[in-house]
Design an enzyme around this catalytic site. Structure first.
Site, PDB file in Angstrom:
ATOM      1  N   GLN A  87      33.637  53.320  63.269  1.00 45.51           N
ATOM      2  CA  GLN A  87      35.193  52.119  63.721  1.00 45.51           C
ATOM      3  C   GLN A  87      34.567  50.660  63.409  1.00 45.51           C
ATOM      4  OE1 GLN A  87      38.075  52.413  63.443  1.00 45.51           O
ATOM      5  NE2 GLN A  87      37.977  55.009  63.150  1.00 45.51           N
ATOM      6  N   HIS A 111      33.856  48.817  60.345  1.00 47.35           N
ATOM      7  CA  HIS A 111      35.126  48.398  59.297  1.00 47.35           C
ATOM      8  C   HIS A 111      35.696  47.197  60.269  1.00 47.35           C
ATOM      9  CE1 HIS A 111      39.251  48.212  57.139  1.00 47.35           C
ATOM     10  NE2 HIS A 111      39.318  47.750  58.388  1.00 47.35           N
ATOM     11  N   GLU A 112      35.701  47.165  62.011  1.00 47.40           N
ATOM     12  CA  GLU A 112      36.399  46.607  62.380  1.00 47.40           C
ATOM     13  C   GLU A 112      35.906  44.953  62.483  1.00 47.40           C
ATOM     14  OE1 GLU A 112      38.915  46.495  64.541  1.00 47.40           O
ATOM     15  OE2 GLU A 112      39.423  48.419  63.984  1.00 47.40           O
ATOM     16  N   SER A 113      34.712  44.751  62.385  1.00 46.51           N
ATOM     17  CA  SER A 113      33.572  43.604  62.768  1.00 46.51           C
ATOM     18  C   SER A 113      33.014  43.186  60.979  1.00 46.51           C
ATOM     19  CB  SER A 113      32.289  43.792  63.048  1.00 46.51           C
ATOM     20  OG  SER A 113      31.441  44.406  63.323  1.00 46.51           O
ATOM     21  N   ARG A 167      37.152  52.565  56.435  1.00 42.52           N
ATOM     22  CA  ARG A 167      37.005  53.522  57.636  1.00 42.52           C
ATOM     23  C   ARG A 167      35.775  55.005  57.459  1.00 42.52           C
ATOM     24  NH1 ARG A 167      39.356  50.886  61.782  1.00 42.52           N
ATOM     25  NH2 ARG A 167      41.491  49.850  61.286  1.00 42.52           N
TER      26      ARG A 167
END
Length: 311
Positions: free
Chosen positions: A186, A189-191, A300
């Site tokens: 996670q 993907h998010e950063s 993800r």
């Protein structure tokens, strides 16, 4: 042959060092196929001929120690013949259950204590990361593991971020392979593989969003997304700050600093009870609780599979 009851936080490499034997010898004696996986309460047979570990310099212990993944304060105290209280006092540690890989500890007495042999069959005690994980394990990852999940992350950045990441994972009890895989996937993907610690957009789109607590002029920009799991909105900055003991509402820029940003990610993970879903292998629900939907699900899942192969 002596037996030893594994305690939470133990690692096979640390036990091998403690008993002056080798990881391969311990693994062979106990039929362990994966030396990275032992669990609290497991009975290990210690090969004959072990001895108490000794430090250099005539058997004197070093005056400082760098915490390794899987260490506990009680384990280090026992190793150096001191107490948890003395270690906590010497290092200004307010929570003796919270230490993290890479942390440098001062050993009380200036190196005068000798490491001692642990007592076989000791009962499990509390360690890094709070409650006992369901299948054993320890908090923390290595630079090599982190870069295997996020190959575009540079060695230098990985080394810079690692102590802060490991501390956050310890606080959030992200200690098992399944939890680590879900968490790092996670974050990746998010950063953008830890490339972005602050939202690229200005945050003006959040202006007036009362559902985010943005009730004052300029709150949208002031409390835009920051951190590897982006913290957004005045209300969320306030909640994270209160949980971590940091004034994030008054100083929102701190949310992008690595020493705070990773702890925020860990807080968010814990506050949404995501370890439970990671333990169940429910990566889709982990995604929904982070994203509010399933945006970027294929990306993800790609990171998740990669992380599963690493751990």
């Amino acid at each position: 042959m002596t037996t030893y009851s594994v305690r939470r936080g133990d690692t096979l490499s640390a036990l091998a060092q403690r008993f002056n034997t080798s990881v391969s010898s311990l693994a062979k004696s106990n039929g362990i196929s994966n030396p990275n996986l032992i669990y609290a309460g497991q009975q290990l047979r210690i090969p004959d001929g072990f001895d108490a570990p000794r430090a250099s310099g005539g058997g004197r212990a070093a005056s400082s120690y760098t915490v390794k993944s899987g260490d506990t304060l009680s384990g280090i105290a026992g190793r150096y013949g001191t107490s948890v209280g003395a270690l906590a006092t010497a290092n200004n540690i307010s929570n003796p259950n919270l230490i993290y890989a890479g942390q440098r500890l001062t050993i009380p007495g200036g190196g005068g204590a000798s490491p001692t042999r642990p007592t076989p069959n000791q009962p499990p005690v509390g360690g890094v990361g709070g409650p006992k994980p369901p299948t054993g394990g320890s908090a923390g990852v290595t630079v090599q593991q982190l870069r295997a999940v996020m190959p575009n992350l540079s060695q230098a950045t990985a080394e810079q971020y690692l102590p802060h990441l490991n501390r956050a994972m310890a606080e959030a009890n992200i200690t098992t392979p399944m939890r680590k895989a879900a968490f790092l996937a996670q974050l990746a993907h998010e950063s953008g593989q830890l490339r972005y610690m602050e939202e690229i957009a200005s945050g003006a789109a959040y202006e007036g969003r009362r559902d985010l607590g943005n009730t004052q002029p300029g709150d949208g920009v002031r409390y835009k997304g920051r951190g590897p799991i982006q913290l957004t909105g005045r209300a969320n900055y306030r909640a994270a700050g209160q949980a971590l003991g940091i004034d994030l509402e008054g100083n929102p820029q701190r949310a992008k600093d690595p020493d705070v940003a990773f702890r925020i990610a860990g807080w968010y993970w814990s506050s949404r009870n995501l370890n439970t879903y990671a333990d169940a292998g429910n990566f889709r629900e982990v995604t929904r609780r982070i994203n509010g939907g399933y945006n970027g699900m294929a990306d993800r899942e790609m990171y998740y599979r990669r992380a599963q192969n690493v751990f």
